[in-house]
Motif scaffolding. Structure first.
Motif, PDB file in Angstrom:
ATOM      1  N   THR A   6      34.163  17.101  -7.446  1.00 56.20           N
ATOM      2  CA  THR A   6      33.557  18.355  -7.855  1.00 56.20           C
ATOM      3  C   THR A   6      32.157  18.435  -7.249  1.00 56.20           C
ATOM      4  N   PRO A   7      31.852  19.403  -6.371  1.00 52.90           N
ATOM      5  CA  PRO A   7      30.617  19.363  -5.588  1.00 52.90           C
ATOM      6  C   PRO A   7      29.414  19.978  -6.283  1.00 52.90           C
ATOM      7  N   VAL A   8      29.429  20.068  -7.622  1.00 55.62           N
ATOM      8  CA  VAL A   8      28.334  20.745  -8.307  1.00 55.62           C
ATOM      9  C   VAL A   8      26.993  20.085  -7.999  1.00 55.62           C
ATOM     10  N   THR A   9      26.914  18.766  -8.117  1.00 54.41           N
ATOM     11  CA  THR A   9      25.659  18.072  -7.856  1.00 54.41           C
ATOM     12  C   THR A   9      25.222  18.256  -6.413  1.00 54.41           C
ATOM     13  N   GLN A  10      26.164  18.129  -5.493  1.00 57.55           N
ATOM     14  CA  GLN A  10      25.853  18.264  -4.079  1.00 57.55           C
ATOM     15  C   GLN A  10      25.320  19.662  -3.765  1.00 57.55           C
ATOM     16  N   VAL A  11      26.023  20.675  -4.272  1.00 59.26           N
ATOM     17  CA  VAL A  11      25.598  22.054  -4.029  1.00 59.26           C
ATOM     18  C   VAL A  11      24.246  22.320  -4.693  1.00 59.26           C
ATOM     19  N   ALA A  12      24.054  21.806  -5.905  1.00 57.68           N
ATOM     20  CA  ALA A  12      22.795  22.028  -6.620  1.00 57.68           C
ATOM     21  C   ALA A  12      21.621  21.403  -5.885  1.00 57.68           C
ATOM     22  N   LEU A  13      21.795  20.190  -5.350  1.00 59.87           N
ATOM     23  CA  LEU A  13      20.710  19.540  -4.628  1.00 59.87           C
ATOM     24  C   LEU A  13      20.403  20.255  -3.317  1.00 59.87           C
ATOM     25  N   ILE A  14      21.439  20.696  -2.621  1.00 56.50           N
ATOM     26  CA  ILE A  14      21.211  21.467  -1.397  1.00 56.50           C
ATOM     27  C   ILE A  14      20.497  22.778  -1.737  1.00 56.50           C
ATOM     28  N   GLY A  15      20.950  23.425  -2.823  1.00 55.15           N
ATOM     29  CA  GLY A  15      20.320  24.673  -3.242  1.00 55.15           C
ATOM     30  C   GLY A  15      18.859  24.480  -3.604  1.00 55.15           C
ATOM     31  N   LEU A  59       3.141  22.128  -3.621  1.00 57.73           N
ATOM     32  CA  LEU A  59       4.023  21.811  -4.740  1.00 57.73           C
ATOM     33  C   LEU A  59       5.485  22.038  -4.367  1.00 57.73           C
ATOM     34  N   ALA A  60       5.783  23.208  -3.802  1.00 60.52           N
ATOM     35  CA  ALA A  60       7.166  23.507  -3.430  1.00 60.52           C
ATOM     36  C   ALA A  60       7.683  22.506  -2.410  1.00 60.52           C
ATOM     37  N   TYR A  61       6.831  22.135  -1.449  1.00 53.19           N
ATOM     38  CA  TYR A  61       7.281  21.216  -0.411  1.00 53.19           C
ATOM     39  C   TYR A  61       7.539  19.825  -0.972  1.00 53.19           C
ATOM     40  N   ALA A  62       6.735  19.419  -1.961  1.00 52.79           N
ATOM     41  CA  ALA A  62       6.969  18.118  -2.598  1.00 52.79           C
ATOM     42  C   ALA A  62       8.338  18.075  -3.266  1.00 52.79           C
ATOM     43  N   VAL A  63       8.796  19.197  -3.794  1.00 52.86           N
ATOM     44  CA  VAL A  63      10.108  19.255  -4.440  1.00 52.86           C
ATOM     45  C   VAL A  63      11.226  18.981  -3.438  1.00 52.86           C
ATOM     46  N   THR A  64      11.017  19.338  -2.164  1.00 55.83           N
ATOM     47  CA  THR A  64      12.062  19.078  -1.161  1.00 55.83           C
ATOM     48  C   THR A  64      12.308  17.579  -1.014  1.00 55.83           C
ATOM     49  N   PHE A  65      11.259  16.770  -1.170  1.00 56.30           N
ATOM     50  CA  PHE A  65      11.434  15.327  -1.045  1.00 56.30           C
ATOM     51  C   PHE A  65      12.184  14.753  -2.249  1.00 56.30           C
ATOM     52  N   PHE A  66      11.940  15.312  -3.425  1.00 56.39           N
ATOM     53  CA  PHE A  66      12.721  14.924  -4.606  1.00 56.39           C
ATOM     54  C   PHE A  66      14.211  15.198  -4.365  1.00 56.39           C
ATOM     55  N   ALA A  67      14.520  16.409  -3.885  1.00 59.65           N
ATOM     56  CA  ALA A  67      15.915  16.779  -3.650  1.00 59.65           C
ATOM     57  C   ALA A  67      16.548  15.924  -2.563  1.00 59.65           C
ATOM     58  N   SER A  68      15.810  15.672  -1.482  1.00 63.48           N
ATOM     59  CA  SER A  68      16.389  14.906  -0.373  1.00 63.48           C
ATOM     60  C   SER A  68      16.578  13.433  -0.745  1.00 63.48           C
ATOM     61  N   ASP A  69      15.690  12.878  -1.580  1.00 63.18           N
ATOM     62  CA  ASP A  69      15.871  11.493  -1.999  1.00 63.18           C
ATOM     63  C   ASP A  69      17.084  11.343  -2.927  1.00 63.18           C
ATOM     64  N   CYS A  70      17.259  12.286  -3.849  1.00 62.36           N
ATOM     65  CA  CYS A  70      18.469  12.271  -4.685  1.00 62.36           C
ATOM     66  C   CYS A  70      19.709  12.391  -3.811  1.00 62.36           C
ATOM     67  N   TYR A  71      19.639  13.292  -2.852  1.00 60.58           N
ATOM     68  CA  TYR A  71      20.791  13.539  -1.977  1.00 60.58           C
ATOM     69  C   TYR A  71      21.088  12.303  -1.119  1.00 60.58           C
ATOM     70  N   VAL A  99      21.806  15.661   7.961  1.00 61.57           N
ATOM     71  CA  VAL A  99      22.422  16.966   8.231  1.00 61.57           C
ATOM     72  C   VAL A  99      21.733  18.038   7.394  1.00 61.57           C
ATOM     73  N   MET A 100      21.516  17.763   6.100  1.00 63.46           N
ATOM     74  CA  MET A 100      20.856  18.733   5.227  1.00 63.46           C
ATOM     75  C   MET A 100      19.450  19.046   5.735  1.00 63.46           C
ATOM     76  N   MET A 149      28.756  15.488   4.724  1.00 67.16           N
ATOM     77  CA  MET A 149      30.203  15.711   4.639  1.00 67.16           C
ATOM     78  C   MET A 149      30.580  15.925   3.185  1.00 67.16           C
ATOM     79  N   MET A 150      31.225  17.031   2.884  1.00 69.50           N
ATOM     80  CA  MET A 150      31.657  17.309   1.519  1.00 69.50           C
ATOM     81  C   MET A 150      32.829  16.400   1.156  1.00 69.50           C
ATOM     82  N   ARG A 151      32.781  15.800   0.008  1.00 71.58           N
ATOM     83  CA  ARG A 151      33.827  14.873  -0.402  1.00 71.58           C
ATOM     84  C   ARG A 151      34.783  15.543  -1.384  1.00 71.58           C
ATOM     85  N   ASN A 152      35.861  14.823  -1.656  1.00 70.52           N
ATOM     86  CA  ASN A 152      36.879  15.371  -2.542  1.00 70.52           C
ATOM     87  C   ASN A 152      36.509  15.123  -4.002  1.00 70.52           C
TER      88      ASN A 152
END
Length: 237
Positions: free
Chosen positions: A6-15, A54-66, A77-78, A1-4
């Motif tokens: 600035t969604p820069v971090t959220q968008v960057a992690l999803i990206g 390597l690329a797949y390992a990066v997905t776990f970094f992003a999902s843990d931050c998220y 959801v992501m 759920m997008m919050r109120n």
């Protein structure tokens, strides 16, 4: 759920998550071999692993931050939207491969298909491994967080990734390089020794990345929270 906020971090992690996921899908069919300075049990003096490791390992970094910043529901959801995007990727690649090619195309039809269209066994293994391991990663991350509160981000980052990566590695290698070839007749089944070497080699790399990316997880989470982004940190035990 997008919050109120600035969604820069959220968008960057999803990206980052989706970019790494797409890259992993496109590079999964190539097997890599890394020579080691010492000989290890099972793998010997070399690590053999899929190009997607390597690329797949990066997905776990992003999902843990998220997951740390936005909670279990948003992380799941992501992950599950990412699974659907994997199917979209495969459909788009397949439709492009099947489309008629111009006679003056710089890349030939066979070369294009060989590089971009992963074999059916690779697709089956990667999709099944993804949907199981990524959902487990989110569940494990928050199970550890429920017990540690604000403390021990390193423990939930490494613990959730270490367990989910072994699930991912075993499912992917077993399905892609043994089950699909045997049951579906797609590709050549690997020997038990080859399967074990692939599992160990891929897991060692992923585990090393999980340990090595922990300071970066701390940095991303701290930077986001310093700007008031994401969910508040849980109360310390």
């Amino acid at each position: 759920m997008m919050r109120n906020d600035t969604p820069v971090t959220q968008v960057a992690l999803i990206g980052l998550f989706v970019t790494a996921l797409v890259t992993a899908q496109l590079t999964a069919s190539k097997l890599l071999l890394f020579e080691l300075p010492v000989s290890l049990p099972v793998t010997g003096a070399a690590l053999v692993l899929p190009g997607a490791a390597l690329a797949y390992a990066v997905t776990f970094f992003a999902s843990d931050c998220y997951a740390e910043l936005y909670g279990r529901r948003d992380a799941q959801v992501m992950v599950n939207v990412g699974f659907v995007m994997n199917l979209v990727l495969l459909a788009l690649v397949y439709s492009t491969v099947r489309a008629p090619i111009a006679p003056f195309s710089g890349v030939g039809q066979d070369a294009f298909a060989t590089v971009l269209l992963s074999a059916g066994n690779i697709v089956a293994g990667s999709l099944l491994a993804y949907v199981v391991s990524q959902n487990w990663d989110v569940i494990a991350f928050h199970a550890i967080r429920d017990r540690t509160g604000a403390s021990h981000l390193w423990l939930r980052n490494i613990g959730s990734t270490a367990t989910s990566q072994i699930i991912d590695t075993v499912i992917f290698v077993t399905v892609a390089f043994w089950a699909a070839p045997v049951l579906l007749g797609v590709g050549q089944p690997r020997t038990p020794a080859q399967l074990l070497a692939l599992i160990v080699g891929q897991y060692l790399l992923k585990l090393a990345i999980a340990v090595g990316d922990t300071p970066f997880v701390y940095a991303v989470v701290a930077a986001a929270r310093s700007r008031g982004l994401g969910a508040p940190a849980p109360a310390a035990d």
